[in-house]
Design a protein around this motif. Structure first.
Motif, mmCIF file in Angstrom:
data_model
loop_
_atom_site.group_PDB
_atom_site.id
_atom_site.type_symbol
_atom_site.label_atom_id
_atom_site.label_comp_id
_atom_site.label_asym_id
_atom_site.label_seq_id
_atom_site.Cartn_x
_atom_site.Cartn_y
_atom_site.Cartn_z
ATOM 1 N N PHE A 1 0.829 -1.201 0.000
ATOM 2 C CA PHE A 1 0.000 0.000 0.000
ATOM 3 C C PHE A 1 0.864 1.252 0.000
ATOM 4 O O PHE A 1 1.949 1.265 0.575
ATOM 5 C CB PHE A 1 -0.872 0.039 1.273
ATOM 6 C CG PHE A 1 -1.707 -1.185 1.501
ATOM 7 C CD1 PHE A 1 -1.142 -2.319 2.077
ATOM 8 C CD2 PHE A 1 -3.040 -1.212 1.163
ATOM 9 C CE1 PHE A 1 -1.903 -3.464 2.301
ATOM 10 C CE2 PHE A 1 -3.819 -2.351 1.381
ATOM 11 C CZ PHE A 1 -3.240 -3.469 1.948
ATOM 12 N N LEU B 1 -5.321 6.585 1.556
ATOM 13 C CA LEU B 1 -4.808 5.556 0.668
ATOM 14 C C LEU B 1 -4.729 6.063 -0.774
ATOM 15 O O LEU B 1 -5.729 6.524 -1.340
ATOM 16 C CB LEU B 1 -5.704 4.320 0.748
ATOM 17 C CG LEU B 1 -5.294 3.122 -0.088
ATOM 18 C CD1 LEU B 1 -3.932 2.580 0.360
ATOM 19 C CD2 LEU B 1 -6.348 2.032 -0.009
ATOM 20 N N TYR C 1 0.271 5.225 1.234
ATOM 21 C CA TYR C 1 -0.553 6.227 1.883
ATOM 22 C C TYR C 1 0.192 7.558 1.855
ATOM 23 O O TYR C 1 1.411 7.599 1.833
ATOM 24 C CB TYR C 1 -0.794 5.881 3.357
ATOM 25 C CG TYR C 1 -1.767 4.755 3.607
ATOM 26 C CD1 TYR C 1 -1.347 3.433 3.598
ATOM 27 C CD2 TYR C 1 -3.100 5.018 3.881
ATOM 28 C CE1 TYR C 1 -2.241 2.398 3.842
ATOM 29 C CE2 TYR C 1 -4.008 3.993 4.137
ATOM 30 C CZ TYR C 1 -3.559 2.686 4.114
ATOM 31 O OH TYR C 1 -4.451 1.664 4.366
ATOM 32 N N GLN D 1 0.291 11.080 4.313
ATOM 33 C CA GLN D 1 -0.111 11.543 5.628
ATOM 34 C C GLN D 1 0.044 13.045 5.702
ATOM 35 O O GLN D 1 1.141 13.583 5.510
ATOM 36 C CB GLN D 1 0.732 10.881 6.725
ATOM 37 C CG GLN D 1 0.344 11.291 8.120
ATOM 38 C CD GLN D 1 1.126 10.571 9.195
ATOM 39 O OE1 GLN D 1 2.182 9.995 8.943
ATOM 40 N NE2 GLN D 1 0.603 10.563 10.408
ATOM 41 N N PHE E 1 -3.621 6.305 16.161
ATOM 42 C CA PHE E 1 -4.649 6.236 15.122
ATOM 43 C C PHE E 1 -5.539 5.025 15.352
ATOM 44 O O PHE E 1 -5.036 3.919 15.588
ATOM 45 C CB PHE E 1 -4.007 6.071 13.740
ATOM 46 C CG PHE E 1 -3.222 7.253 13.269
ATOM 47 C CD1 PHE E 1 -1.848 7.292 13.431
ATOM 48 C CD2 PHE E 1 -3.849 8.325 12.643
ATOM 49 C CE1 PHE E 1 -1.111 8.384 12.996
ATOM 50 C CE2 PHE E 1 -3.114 9.413 12.205
ATOM 51 C CZ PHE E 1 -1.745 9.434 12.394
ATOM 52 N N PHE F 1 -8.321 5.092 8.153
ATOM 53 C CA PHE F 1 -7.717 5.662 9.353
ATOM 54 C C PHE F 1 -8.458 6.907 9.813
ATOM 55 O O PHE F 1 -8.955 7.688 9.002
ATOM 56 C CB PHE F 1 -6.259 6.049 9.073
ATOM 57 C CG PHE F 1 -5.335 4.884 8.987
ATOM 58 C CD1 PHE F 1 -5.218 4.156 7.804
ATOM 59 C CD2 PHE F 1 -4.572 4.490 10.077
ATOM 60 C CE1 PHE F 1 -4.366 3.066 7.709
ATOM 61 C CE2 PHE F 1 -3.714 3.404 9.992
ATOM 62 C CZ PHE F 1 -3.619 2.692 8.816
ATOM 63 N N GLY F 2 -8.464 7.105 11.115
ATOM 64 C CA GLY F 2 -8.906 8.359 11.679
ATOM 65 C C GLY F 2 -7.794 9.397 11.589
ATOM 66 O O GLY F 2 -6.681 9.112 11.135
ATOM 67 N N LEU G 1 -4.203 9.229 7.572
ATOM 68 C CA LEU G 1 -3.563 8.549 6.450
ATOM 69 C C LEU G 1 -4.617 8.301 5.368
ATOM 70 O O LEU G 1 -5.681 7.760 5.642
ATOM 71 C CB LEU G 1 -2.984 7.208 6.890
ATOM 72 C CG LEU G 1 -1.642 7.225 7.606
ATOM 73 C CD1 LEU G 1 -1.760 7.817 8.995
ATOM 74 C CD2 LEU G 1 -1.079 5.818 7.690
ATOM 75 N N LEU H 1 3.852 7.121 3.099
ATOM 76 C CA LEU H 1 4.074 5.906 3.879
ATOM 77 C C LEU H 1 3.726 4.677 3.051
ATOM 78 O O LEU H 1 2.647 4.595 2.465
ATOM 79 C CB LEU H 1 3.215 5.913 5.136
ATOM 80 C CG LEU H 1 3.627 6.910 6.217
ATOM 81 C CD1 LEU H 1 2.492 7.147 7.192
ATOM 82 C CD2 LEU H 1 4.850 6.416 6.968
ATOM 83 N N PHE I 1 -3.050 0.592 -3.930
ATOM 84 C CA PHE I 1 -2.592 -0.630 -3.308
ATOM 85 C C PHE I 1 -2.469 -1.733 -4.354
ATOM 86 O O PHE I 1 -2.967 -1.615 -5.475
ATOM 87 C CB PHE I 1 -3.484 -1.055 -2.145
ATOM 88 C CG PHE I 1 -4.894 -1.450 -2.527
ATOM 89 C CD1 PHE I 1 -5.879 -0.480 -2.672
ATOM 90 C CD2 PHE I 1 -5.236 -2.773 -2.704
ATOM 91 C CE1 PHE I 1 -7.180 -0.830 -3.002
ATOM 92 C CE2 PHE I 1 -6.538 -3.142 -3.030
ATOM 93 C CZ PHE I 1 -7.507 -2.163 -3.178
ATOM 94 N N LYS J 1 -8.873 -2.429 2.065
ATOM 95 C CA LYS J 1 -8.648 -1.057 2.506
ATOM 96 C C LYS J 1 -8.786 -0.911 4.008
ATOM 97 O O LYS J 1 -9.761 -1.367 4.606
ATOM 98 C CB LYS J 1 -9.630 -0.124 1.809
ATOM 99 C CG LYS J 1 -9.383 0.019 0.320
ATOM 100 C CD LYS J 1 -10.468 0.821 -0.367
ATOM 101 C CE LYS J 1 -10.532 2.226 0.143
ATOM 102 N NZ LYS J 1 -11.492 3.062 -0.626
ATOM 103 N N THR J 2 -7.805 -0.245 4.597
ATOM 104 C CA THR J 2 -7.868 0.151 5.997
ATOM 105 C C THR J 2 -8.159 1.646 6.026
ATOM 106 O O THR J 2 -7.459 2.424 5.377
ATOM 107 C CB THR J 2 -6.547 -0.149 6.717
ATOM 108 O OG1 THR J 2 -6.265 -1.548 6.630
ATOM 109 C CG2 THR J 2 -6.632 0.273 8.183
ATOM 110 N N GLY K 1 7.077 5.305 11.068
ATOM 111 C CA GLY K 1 5.779 4.946 10.547
ATOM 112 C C GLY K 1 4.895 4.408 11.653
ATOM 113 O O GLY K 1 5.366 4.047 12.735
ATOM 114 N N PRO K 2 3.584 4.342 11.430
ATOM 115 C CA PRO K 2 2.677 3.780 12.433
ATOM 116 C C PRO K 2 3.032 2.327 12.748
ATOM 117 O O PRO K 2 3.463 1.580 11.859
ATOM 118 C CB PRO K 2 1.311 3.883 11.753
ATOM 119 C CG PRO K 2 1.457 4.990 10.760
ATOM 120 C CD PRO K 2 2.867 4.880 10.272
#
Lengths: 115, 112
Positions: A33, A45, A35, A37, B89, B102-103, A43, A90, A48, B99-100, B43-44
């Protein structure tokens, strides 16, 4: 441990330049993926890929393209960089085998500045 | 569209106190929820996750609570330490999806 490596920590480019951001993961993950930020936006997207040579648009694909010629490598391409593409980028990977429950492993990010 | 949002953008706690970071989600179809921690310059990083068939899950010093009725997720950190200072997050996924979402993140400050 899973390692996701992004080739550059900081990049400075000029408007109109073609920019390549490279990402490599060493855990044989199927999914990769990209992303971006931005402060206050979390984050988002961009693109992907769930397999070699496969790619899917994310939520903000405009102005970007990607390439996945090998399983371990996923490249993000800015065809003609613009100032609104200044951001932290990211890369992440996951081993999602269809359950939908696999977490993401992130690289350290590339801070891109477009002047 | 779907979104995952946080109630507070920043949280300041005293070292040793417990921290609670809240998150609201809007997609009823989401069934997998994750908390990530992002330290400065990194990174997260995954902290803990929970599936929708659970209400609570505990890890080392962290607990995630899920209230599907009001679409609310929280992360509790026990005995908060300076090393817990970071942006947190919440994120959501649907089964079978790639797909993820995020807040926006909550920045946690730990005061010594």
């Amino acid at each position: 441990d899973v390692k996701v490596t992004q080739s550059s920590r900081y990049l400075v480019k000029r408007t109109g330049e073609k920019v390549f951001l490279e990402c490599v993961q060493d855990m044989d993950h199927e999914n990769m993926f990209w992303y971006r930020q931005d402060p206050g936006l979390g984050l988002r997207l961009i693109y992907f890929s769930y397999d070699v040579k496969m790619k899917e648009k994310g939520d903000i694909p405009e102005g970007y393209s990607v390439s996945r010629e090998k399983k371990e490598r996923f490249s993000l391409i800015l065809e003609s960089a613009s100032t609104n593409q200044t951001s932290m980028y990211l890369c992440a990977s996951s081993s999602d085998r269809g359950s939908g429950n696999e977490k993401l492993f992130f690289g350290s990010g590339t801070q891109l500045s477009v002047l | 569209g779907e979104s995952v949002g946080l109630h507070l953008p920043t949280l300041s706690v005293q070292e040793g106190d417990n921290s609670i970071i809240n998150c609201a989600y809007s997609n009823s179809a989401s069934d997998y929820f994750i908390w990530y921690k992002q330290e400065s310059g990194k990174g997260p990083q995954f902290i803990i996750d929970i599936r929708s068939n659970m209400d609570k899950r505990q890890g080392q010093r962290v607990t995630v609570l899920l209230n599907k009725t009001v679409k609310h997720l929280s992360l509790q950190i026990a005995a908060t330490q300076p090393g817990d200072s970071a942006v947190y997050f919440c994120a959501e996924k649907t089964a079978g999806g790639f797909k993820t979402i995020f807040g926006a993140g909550t920045r946690l400050f730990v005061k010594a």
